[in-house]
Design an enzyme around this catalytic site. Structure first.
Site, PDB file in Angstrom:
ATOM      1  N   CYS A   2       0.731  -1.265   0.163  1.00  0.00           N
ATOM      2  CA  CYS A   2       0.126  -0.255  -0.074  1.00  0.00           C
ATOM      3  C   CYS A   2       0.945   1.298  -0.113  1.00  0.00           C
ATOM      4  O   CYS A   2       2.086   1.189   0.318  1.00  0.00           O
ATOM      5  CB  CYS A   2      -0.924   0.020   1.175  1.00  0.00           C
ATOM      6  SG  CYS A   2      -1.740  -1.401   1.581  1.00  0.00           S
ATOM      7  N   ARG A  27       2.346   0.635  -7.188  1.00  0.00           N
ATOM      8  CA  ARG A  27       2.406  -0.177  -6.091  1.00  0.00           C
ATOM      9  C   ARG A  27       0.831  -1.148  -6.020  1.00  0.00           C
ATOM     10  O   ARG A  27       0.922  -2.174  -5.513  1.00  0.00           O
ATOM     11  CB  ARG A  27       2.289   0.478  -4.798  1.00  0.00           C
ATOM     12  CG  ARG A  27       3.830   0.710  -4.219  1.00  0.00           C
ATOM     13  CD  ARG A  27       3.715   1.798  -2.925  1.00  0.00           C
ATOM     14  NE  ARG A  27       5.329   1.926  -2.559  1.00  0.00           N
ATOM     15  CZ  ARG A  27       5.703   1.534  -1.545  1.00  0.00           C
ATOM     16  NH1 ARG A  27       4.939   0.548  -0.875  1.00  0.00           N
ATOM     17  NH2 ARG A  27       6.877   1.697  -1.011  1.00  0.00           N
ATOM     18  N   TRP A  74      -4.434  -1.843  -0.711  1.00  0.00           N
ATOM     19  CA  TRP A  74      -4.636  -3.222  -1.465  1.00  0.00           C
ATOM     20  C   TRP A  74      -5.376  -4.154  -0.280  1.00  0.00           C
ATOM     21  O   TRP A  74      -4.659  -4.254   0.762  1.00  0.00           O
ATOM     22  CB  TRP A  74      -3.476  -3.764  -1.949  1.00  0.00           C
ATOM     23  CG  TRP A  74      -3.379  -4.790  -2.806  1.00  0.00           C
ATOM     24  CD1 TRP A  74      -4.037  -6.060  -2.536  1.00  0.00           C
ATOM     25  CD2 TRP A  74      -3.362  -4.902  -4.306  1.00  0.00           C
ATOM     26  NE1 TRP A  74      -4.071  -6.794  -3.725  1.00  0.00           N
ATOM     27  CE2 TRP A  74      -3.691  -6.124  -4.694  1.00  0.00           C
ATOM     28  CE3 TRP A  74      -2.892  -3.917  -5.171  1.00  0.00           C
ATOM     29  CZ2 TRP A  74      -3.487  -6.717  -6.172  1.00  0.00           C
ATOM     30  CZ3 TRP A  74      -2.758  -4.332  -6.326  1.00  0.00           C
ATOM     31  CH2 TRP A  74      -3.110  -5.591  -6.890  1.00  0.00           C
ATOM     32  N   ASN A  98       0.416   0.136   6.368  1.00  0.00           N
ATOM     33  CA  ASN A  98       0.666  -0.837   5.238  1.00  0.00           C
ATOM     34  C   ASN A  98       1.332  -2.235   5.851  1.00  0.00           C
ATOM     35  O   ASN A  98       2.275  -1.999   7.057  1.00  0.00           O
ATOM     36  CB  ASN A  98       2.085  -0.166   4.309  1.00  0.00           C
ATOM     37  CG  ASN A  98       2.436  -1.057   3.331  1.00  0.00           C
ATOM     38  OD1 ASN A  98       1.782  -2.112   3.087  1.00  0.00           O
ATOM     39  ND2 ASN A  98       3.483  -0.669   2.474  1.00  0.00           N
ATOM     40  N   GLY A  99       0.833  -3.033   5.684  1.00  0.00           N
ATOM     41  CA  GLY A  99       1.203  -4.489   6.190  1.00  0.00           C
ATOM     42  C   GLY A  99       0.369  -5.211   6.909  1.00  0.00           C
ATOM     43  O   GLY A  99      -1.028  -5.148   6.220  1.00  0.00           O
ATOM     44  N   GLU A 480      20.062 -22.276  -5.406  1.00  0.00           N
ATOM     45  CA  GLU A 480      20.110 -20.833  -5.492  1.00  0.00           C
ATOM     46  C   GLU A 480      21.181 -20.010  -4.890  1.00  0.00           C
ATOM     47  O   GLU A 480      21.346 -19.090  -5.285  1.00  0.00           O
ATOM     48  CB  GLU A 480      18.600 -20.323  -4.978  1.00  0.00           C
ATOM     49  CG  GLU A 480      18.347 -18.865  -4.846  1.00  0.00           C
ATOM     50  CD  GLU A 480      18.486 -17.995  -6.196  1.00  0.00           C
ATOM     51  OE1 GLU A 480      18.213 -16.759  -6.246  1.00  0.00           O
ATOM     52  OE2 GLU A 480      18.480 -18.661  -7.100  1.00  0.00           O
ATOM     53  N   LYS A 484      23.682 -17.505  -6.537  1.00  0.00           N
ATOM     54  CA  LYS A 484      23.705 -16.026  -6.366  1.00  0.00           C
ATOM     55  C   LYS A 484      25.259 -15.902  -5.846  1.00  0.00           C
ATOM     56  O   LYS A 484      25.716 -14.830  -6.550  1.00  0.00           O
ATOM     57  CB  LYS A 484      22.967 -15.844  -4.902  1.00  0.00           C
ATOM     58  CG  LYS A 484      21.410 -15.639  -5.396  1.00  0.00           C
ATOM     59  CD  LYS A 484      21.140 -14.131  -5.751  1.00  0.00           C
ATOM     60  CE  LYS A 484      19.788 -14.108  -6.292  1.00  0.00           C
ATOM     61  NZ  LYS A 484      19.747 -15.074  -7.673  1.00  0.00           N
ATOM     62  N   GLU A 487      27.080 -15.568  -9.218  1.00  0.00           N
ATOM     63  CA  GLU A 487      26.822 -14.608 -10.343  1.00  0.00           C
ATOM     64  C   GLU A 487      27.234 -13.047  -9.958  1.00  0.00           C
ATOM     65  O   GLU A 487      27.298 -12.319 -10.804  1.00  0.00           O
ATOM     66  CB  GLU A 487      25.524 -14.697 -10.732  1.00  0.00           C
ATOM     67  CG  GLU A 487      24.301 -14.203  -9.638  1.00  0.00           C
ATOM     68  CD  GLU A 487      22.893 -14.257 -10.122  1.00  0.00           C
ATOM     69  OE1 GLU A 487      22.684 -14.650 -11.422  1.00  0.00           O
ATOM     70  OE2 GLU A 487      22.141 -14.446  -9.137  1.00  0.00           O
ATOM     71  N   HIS A 503      28.300 -39.353  -3.921  1.00  0.00           N
ATOM     72  CA  HIS A 503      28.453 -39.616  -5.452  1.00  0.00           C
ATOM     73  C   HIS A 503      29.362 -38.808  -6.276  1.00  0.00           C
ATOM     74  O   HIS A 503      29.017 -38.796  -7.372  1.00  0.00           O
ATOM     75  CB  HIS A 503      27.023 -39.807  -5.916  1.00  0.00           C
ATOM     76  CG  HIS A 503      26.108 -40.849  -5.314  1.00  0.00           C
ATOM     77  ND1 HIS A 503      26.080 -42.259  -5.594  1.00  0.00           N
ATOM     78  CD2 HIS A 503      25.134 -40.476  -4.495  1.00  0.00           C
ATOM     79  CE1 HIS A 503      25.529 -42.594  -4.886  1.00  0.00           C
ATOM     80  NE2 HIS A 503      24.668 -41.846  -4.114  1.00  0.00           N
ATOM     81  N   LYS A 603      19.560  -8.286 -16.841  1.00  0.00           N
ATOM     82  CA  LYS A 603      18.259  -8.415 -16.104  1.00  0.00           C
ATOM     83  C   LYS A 603      17.257  -9.424 -16.860  1.00  0.00           C
ATOM     84  O   LYS A 603      16.657 -10.196 -16.087  1.00  0.00           O
ATOM     85  CB  LYS A 603      17.700  -7.332 -15.679  1.00  0.00           C
ATOM     86  CG  LYS A 603      16.461  -7.152 -14.821  1.00  0.00           C
ATOM     87  CD  LYS A 603      16.865  -7.981 -13.513  1.00  0.00           C
ATOM     88  CE  LYS A 603      15.791  -7.985 -12.391  1.00  0.00           C
ATOM     89  NZ  LYS A 603      16.146  -8.757 -11.378  1.00  0.00           N
TER      90      LYS A 603
END
Length: 608
Positions: A2, A27, A74, A98-99, A480, A484, A487, A503, A603
């Site tokens: 929000c 938003r 929202w 907000n939240g 992941e 990260k 990269e 293995h 990106k």
């Protein structure tokens, strides 16, 4: 996500509140409102739908107050109605929020004992009523807010307006960003600098747990413990505020810290917080009960989100799921089930390999669904069902908040599929939804581990290789974490399923090899501990990411221990993503690499 604004002005503020809210329209929202002090009383104007409706309301019923707050909502708790729109108010205080206030039900139950009863369906009203009760007991606005904040559980950004203190605004931040704007004779609050750009370029960002009392020409900021603290004022670039780093050194850091809020935003779209039920309107064309198989296709980080989604769909919905890397998918000419569903995940919605795979599936009679961040993207336009992740612009090349938002949407879809297929009961749905609702505040707790992770990252700069291990739904998180690290720091890293260690990868283990193990206290913890013992026996340096219960089981041989809050198994992978992101980020910073734009990467990969 929000939008919040506040102004202590020298002239009427209503029009400027709306103008600032317009800068936060990116938003997303479904209602809006403002409140000011008029003739010694709180006056509000609220409207469903777009800000144009609020402007028409203000044109018919203008406000002339010099201090005010505004909000775009929202819907989370209660529908997108004028009655549920912010600001929420009593006769003494108005608040925008907000939240998510996780414990609002117990707060309302306590309030009702003293005769304070809600008139809306929202969690936010509990805050207004709590502060009102403290004011009725004779406390000052500052004392009232200070006594209420420790009682709130969840993720929130709050700004309060008081009838009897018309030159004062009080704000608080817990896992939801807020900024103070400093004018010549005026003061401002905003969800971010972009909202305040036309008003001032002098910005102070509240830090986690801060709350501030703002009056003309002054801002007194306290930390969570109530101690007065100093926060640095920065100069914001008005023309590019939406793409600013705020109080962070890099966009990646900013986006890591935005994750409690971005996950909250996604949850507010897909969950009914009051009933703890899943509502995925976008899935109305999908009959999960009749599906025999689900195909999930993605690239890079999104493919690891897909792998976690596979665990969830199969466990909670008993729906067989295949996961493919988009760049390989169509070239093996996969056999697709008749009437099957193919789900494509892409932050940008323009990833070339993913789009090519989508078109292959469409040509072979598959129903097409997509999880994207850009609703107008090509992948979204060519899909029959689109599930937005709603995390806002992600500037850093290395995905962070888009990854956790993708996971959040996948978790919701798995619950929806489980209910449709009869594998989850109503009580199961409530339990899992409650776990998701608690997730943003748990994420905020993890962010407090940053200093520990930064110290560990400094040591990683001296190594050339790192292994990541995980089992079950933590295996994709290990992948992941390794992605990260390599990269953005350019340190070679590989992720493996824990059971695969013997293995082959175990041959790499020596006293110079750090091994990051992602292992919360689930049914696979004992097996993972066996893998850790194999590493320790060969001199490997173990970095264990676990929860409180897992930490209690750890014996000798762990070089570093990062302890996360204990959460439901469903959301554990989402929570575990944060420490591996922070570890990669701080390692890259110490290495001196270009964190936001690492070499050779883009990106949005729009070529095959």
């Amino acid at each position: 996500m929000c939008g919040i604004v506040g102004i202590i002005g020298t002239e009427p503020v209503a029009e400027r509140l709306v103008a600032a809210l317009k800068r936060l329209e990116y938003r997303g929202y479904d209602s809006a409102g403002v409140a000011t002090i008029e003739n010694g009383a709180i006056a509000r104007r609220r409207a469903e739908g777009k800000l144009g409706n609020l402007e028409q309301r203000l044109k018919a019923e203008p406000l002339s107050g010099l201090t005010g707050i505004g909000h775009t909502r929202w819907a989370t708790h209660g529908g997108p109605t004028e009655g549920n729109a912010h600001p929420h108010a009593t006769d003494k205080v108005a608040v925008v929020h907000n939240g998510i206030i996780e414990n609002y039900r117990e707060l309302l139950a306590d309030l009702e004992k003293d005769g304070y009863r809600p008139v809306t369906e929202t969690d936010t009203e509990s805050v207004a009523l709590l502060v009102t009760r403290e004011l009725d007991r004779g406390l000052t606005p500052e004392q009232a807010v200070g006594s209420v904040l420790p009682r709130l559980r969840g993720a929130f950004g709050l700004v309060f307006l008081f009838r009897d203190a018309p030159d004062t605004l009080i704000a608080a931040r817990q896992a939801s960003p807020l900024a103070i704007g400093h004018g010549e004779k005026e003061m401002y609050f905003g969800s971010d600098a972009y909202a305040l750009a036309p008003l001032t370029n002098r910005i102070t960002y509240l830090e986690e747990g801060d709350w501030a009392v703002v009056r003309p020409g002054s801002a007194v900021i306290r930390d969570f413990a109530g101690a007065i603290v100093e926060r640095r004022m920065v100069i914001s670039s008005a023309s590019s505020a939406i793409a600013e780093k705020g109080n962070h050194r890099h966009f990646m850091a900013k986006e890591i810290y935005e994750q409690p809020e971005s996950v909250s935003h996604a949850l507010s779209h897909y969950l009914d917080m009051a009933t703890l039920s899943v509502g995925v309107d976008e899935a109305s064309e999908i009959d999960f009960a009749r599906l025999s198989r689900l195909t999930i296709v993605a690239c890079g980080t999104a493919s690891y989100a897909a792998m976690v989604g596979k665990y969830w769909f199969e466990r909670y919905a008993r729906l067989p799921a295949d996961v493919d890397v988009a760049s390989e998918f169509r070239y093996r000419e996969p056999v697709l089930p008749e009437g099957g569903l193919s789900l494509f995940i892409s932050q940008s919605g323009e990833t070339a390999d993913t789009l090519a795979a989508l078109r292959y599936c469409a040509q072979h009679g598959q129903a097409i669904a997509a999880i994207v961040n850009v609703a107008e993207s090509t992948i979204a336009r060519e899909s029959q069902a689109v599930f937005p992740i709603l995390c806002g612009p992600e500037i850093g090349v290395a995905s962070t908040k888009a990854f956790t938002a993708q996971l959040t949407v996948l978790a919701v879809l798995a619950i929806a599929a489980g209910r449709a297929r009869g594998t989850l009961s109503v009580d199961d749905e409530k339990r899992l939804a409650a776990a998701l609702v608690r997730l943003p505040s748990a994420m905020a707790e993890v962010l407090k581990c940053e200093s520990q992770i930064e110290a560990l990252a400094k040591r990683l700069t001296r190594v050339t290789d790192v292994l990541y291990l995980g089992r079950g739904q933590m295996y994709p998180i290990a992948l992941e974490g390794a992605l990260k690290l390599k990269e953005i720091s350019y340190i070679h890293a590989e992720g493996y399923a824990g059971g695969e260690l013997k293995h082959g990868p175990i041959a790499l283990i020596d006293e110079n090899m750090p091994v990051v193990v992602v292992a919360p206290s689930d049914g696979l913890m004992e097996k993972t501990m066996s893998n850790m013992q194999e590493v320790a026996a060969r001199g490997g340096k173990i970095v264990l990411i676990t929860d409180e219960a897992g930490a209690a089981l750890v014996g000798k041989g762990v070089a570093d221990l990062i302890v996360l809050p204990r959460v439901d198994e469903l959301v554990a992978p989402i929570l575990a993503a944060l420490p591996v992101q922070m570890l990669a980020y701080h390692t890259a910073v110490h290495m001196g690499t270009d964190v936001d734009q690492p070499r050779n990467l883009a990106k949005s990969v729009t070529v095959e």
